[in-house]
Motif scaffolding. Sequence first.
Motif, mmCIF file in Angstrom:
data_model
loop_
_atom_site.group_PDB
_atom_site.id
_atom_site.type_symbol
_atom_site.label_atom_id
_atom_site.label_comp_id
_atom_site.label_asym_id
_atom_site.label_seq_id
_atom_site.Cartn_x
_atom_site.Cartn_y
_atom_site.Cartn_z
ATOM 1 N N GLY A 29 0.844 -1.187 0.000
ATOM 2 C CA GLY A 29 0.000 0.000 0.000
ATOM 3 C C GLY A 29 0.874 1.230 0.000
ATOM 4 O O GLY A 29 2.034 1.193 0.399
ATOM 5 N N ILE A 30 0.356 2.348 -0.482
ATOM 6 C CA ILE A 30 1.118 3.589 -0.544
ATOM 7 C C ILE A 30 0.379 4.641 0.258
ATOM 8 O O ILE A 30 -0.776 4.944 -0.009
ATOM 9 C CB ILE A 30 1.273 4.062 -2.001
ATOM 10 N N ALA A 31 1.057 5.200 1.251
ATOM 11 C CA ALA A 31 0.445 6.252 2.057
ATOM 12 C C ALA A 31 0.344 7.525 1.230
ATOM 13 O O ALA A 31 1.256 7.866 0.483
ATOM 14 C CB ALA A 31 1.285 6.509 3.310
ATOM 15 N N SER A 32 -0.758 8.218 1.346
ATOM 16 C CA SER A 32 -0.939 9.466 0.619
ATOM 17 C C SER A 32 0.040 10.512 1.120
ATOM 18 O O SER A 32 0.221 10.670 2.326
ATOM 19 C CB SER A 32 -2.371 9.981 0.804
ATOM 20 N N PRO A 33 0.675 11.275 0.200
ATOM 21 C CA PRO A 33 1.560 12.346 0.662
ATOM 22 C C PRO A 33 0.804 13.478 1.324
ATOM 23 O O PRO A 33 1.386 14.332 1.967
ATOM 24 C CB PRO A 33 2.230 12.827 -0.645
ATOM 25 N N TRP A 34 -0.537 13.485 1.169
ATOM 26 C CA TRP A 34 -1.331 14.563 1.760
ATOM 27 C C TRP A 34 -1.933 14.167 3.112
ATOM 28 O O TRP A 34 -2.651 14.944 3.728
ATOM 29 C CB TRP A 34 -2.492 14.944 0.833
ATOM 30 N N VAL A 73 -0.884 28.318 -5.179
ATOM 31 C CA VAL A 73 0.561 28.083 -5.115
ATOM 32 C C VAL A 73 0.925 26.811 -5.875
ATOM 33 O O VAL A 73 1.885 26.778 -6.649
ATOM 34 C CB VAL A 73 1.033 28.004 -3.655
ATOM 35 N N ILE A 74 0.137 25.744 -5.657
ATOM 36 C CA ILE A 74 0.394 24.482 -6.358
ATOM 37 C C ILE A 74 0.280 24.677 -7.868
ATOM 38 O O ILE A 74 1.112 24.199 -8.648
ATOM 39 C CB ILE A 74 -0.581 23.389 -5.891
ATOM 40 N N GLU A 75 -0.765 25.387 -8.294
ATOM 41 C CA GLU A 75 -0.981 25.637 -9.722
ATOM 42 C C GLU A 75 0.210 26.353 -10.348
ATOM 43 O O GLU A 75 0.637 26.030 -11.468
ATOM 44 C CB GLU A 75 -2.250 26.470 -9.903
ATOM 45 N N PRO A 109 7.425 14.006 -10.904
ATOM 46 C CA PRO A 109 8.015 15.255 -10.417
ATOM 47 C C PRO A 109 6.956 16.267 -9.988
ATOM 48 O O PRO A 109 7.180 17.043 -9.053
ATOM 49 C CB PRO A 109 8.831 15.749 -11.619
ATOM 50 N N TRP A 110 5.818 16.283 -10.685
ATOM 51 C CA TRP A 110 4.741 17.199 -10.290
ATOM 52 C C TRP A 110 4.276 16.885 -8.874
ATOM 53 O O TRP A 110 4.149 17.790 -8.041
ATOM 54 C CB TRP A 110 3.560 17.089 -11.265
ATOM 55 N N HIS A 111 4.006 15.608 -8.589
ATOM 56 C CA HIS A 111 3.527 15.249 -7.257
ATOM 57 C C HIS A 111 4.610 15.444 -6.199
ATOM 58 O O HIS A 111 4.311 15.798 -5.052
ATOM 59 C CB HIS A 111 3.033 13.798 -7.248
ATOM 60 N N ARG A 112 5.857 15.196 -6.563
ATOM 61 C CA ARG A 112 6.952 15.441 -5.616
ATOM 62 C C ARG A 112 6.974 16.908 -5.201
ATOM 63 O O ARG A 112 7.079 17.231 -4.009
ATOM 64 C CB ARG A 112 8.291 15.055 -6.252
ATOM 65 N N MET A 113 6.884 17.817 -6.175
ATOM 66 C CA MET A 113 6.933 19.239 -5.850
ATOM 67 C C MET A 113 5.659 19.706 -5.163
ATOM 68 O O MET A 113 5.702 20.531 -4.237
ATOM 69 C CB MET A 113 7.178 20.056 -7.125
ATOM 70 N N ALA A 114 4.506 19.179 -5.586
ATOM 71 C CA ALA A 114 3.246 19.560 -4.937
ATOM 72 C C ALA A 114 3.258 19.161 -3.472
ATOM 73 O O ALA A 114 2.840 19.933 -2.587
ATOM 74 C CB ALA A 114 2.064 18.915 -5.656
ATOM 75 N N ALA A 115 3.740 17.955 -3.170
ATOM 76 C CA ALA A 115 3.799 17.499 -1.784
ATOM 77 C C ALA A 115 4.805 18.320 -0.984
ATOM 78 O O ALA A 115 4.583 18.629 0.198
ATOM 79 C CB ALA A 115 4.173 16.017 -1.744
ATOM 80 N N THR A 116 5.909 18.695 -1.617
ATOM 81 C CA THR A 116 6.914 19.529 -0.949
ATOM 82 C C THR A 116 6.340 20.894 -0.603
ATOM 83 O O THR A 116 6.503 21.401 0.517
ATOM 84 C CB THR A 116 8.153 19.695 -1.849
ATOM 85 N N LEU A 142 13.087 11.745 -3.909
ATOM 86 C CA LEU A 142 11.668 11.498 -3.660
ATOM 87 C C LEU A 142 11.236 12.224 -2.399
ATOM 88 O O LEU A 142 12.005 12.351 -1.443
ATOM 89 C CB LEU A 142 11.398 9.995 -3.503
ATOM 90 N N HIS A 143 9.998 12.670 -2.401
ATOM 91 C CA HIS A 143 9.425 13.314 -1.212
ATOM 92 C C HIS A 143 9.054 12.267 -0.178
ATOM 93 O O HIS A 143 8.500 11.210 -0.505
ATOM 94 C CB HIS A 143 8.184 14.117 -1.618
ATOM 95 N N ILE A 144 9.343 12.545 1.098
ATOM 96 C CA ILE A 144 8.955 11.670 2.200
ATOM 97 C C ILE A 144 7.725 12.261 2.877
ATOM 98 O O ILE A 144 7.743 13.433 3.285
ATOM 99 C CB ILE A 144 10.096 11.519 3.228
#
Length: 349
Positions: A29-34, A73-75, A109-116, A142-144
């Motif tokens: 399973g993958i935990a949501s970054p959000w 900001v994300i946009e 990369p989009w999700h990595r930066m969005a989560a950051t 990768l984002h943690i």
Amino acid sequence: MALRDLFKRRGGTGTPVLNTPGVGVAVSGIASPWSDAQLSGLVWSDIFGEEHRPVTRADALRVPSVAAARNRVIEKLAGRPLVDYTATGRTASQPLWIERTDNTLAVSPWHRMAATLDDLMFYGWSLWAVQRASDGNVTQALHIPFERWSAEADGTILFDGEEAPADQVVLIPGPHEGILTCAADTIRAGLDLERAWRSRARNPAPNIILEEREDNGMTVEEATPYVKAVAAARRNPDGAVMFTPYKINARIEGNSGESFLESARNAIRIDVAAYFDLTAQSIEASKAQSTLTYETAETAEAQATDRMAFWSEPIEHRLSLDDVVPRGHRIRFNFHAADNALTGTPTED
């Protein structure tokens, strides 16, 4: 537990993200970054009461103006490519980690930066896991998820409670301590306003106050059925007409409540825009008439883009340090590539 276990290989295939050896384990399973850890909040509210519970990211995003500011900001930033520069200009060979993430977790990369960005906006800090080549250069990043790590007073990073190798993590500080701390009161006020707004929607204006005509002291228990009956009648499609007995007078209070709620919600939007360093117009808030100046939509958009430096520069300068790129290199967002994909032939900034 090794830090690499956060990025396990699916079915034992593929390249491990971190450069220590290990046998691949199937991802269950993958935990949501959000995700927000809710357990501590529930325990806190049980002990100290809901009013004193620390606000969470989930709480903040229930306030429309916070969601609008965060989305803005994300946009503006999540899809902007990162570019490696030296004193002579853009490097001919760009590091692969800035434009792709070769991993089995399908984190783009989009999700990595969005989560950051999300971490920096709400918590004030973000953490990346990195893989390095034999020469020490970063090859993967990768984002943690924020709930998976913590920091000791001496700066030691803990991942799932265990010390993380210093050369396998990159800690990114934000421009302030995060809105869950500095804007906690504004978020609580926004939640209160949303509750008040929903209450008004369930019981449309005008306000009605039920008063006794007779001076015989009706008890709360005796008055409750009348209050419930009137409230239910107002939610009925035919609620514009209702009957009250002679001993109860229904006094109409008017519509002043809506005006207050609208003004208060707009004030919350302006305050939230200040915490995010955005213009009020960028999150659809209205400034006071005395402060309005003529500006075109293009001018407002340019102002919103200019203010993104508040969020982009902390990331740029952290990723430009010598533990991420070679000395003399710097990482910058490419704001002139809004329509370009993160892969393929890059364009000049």
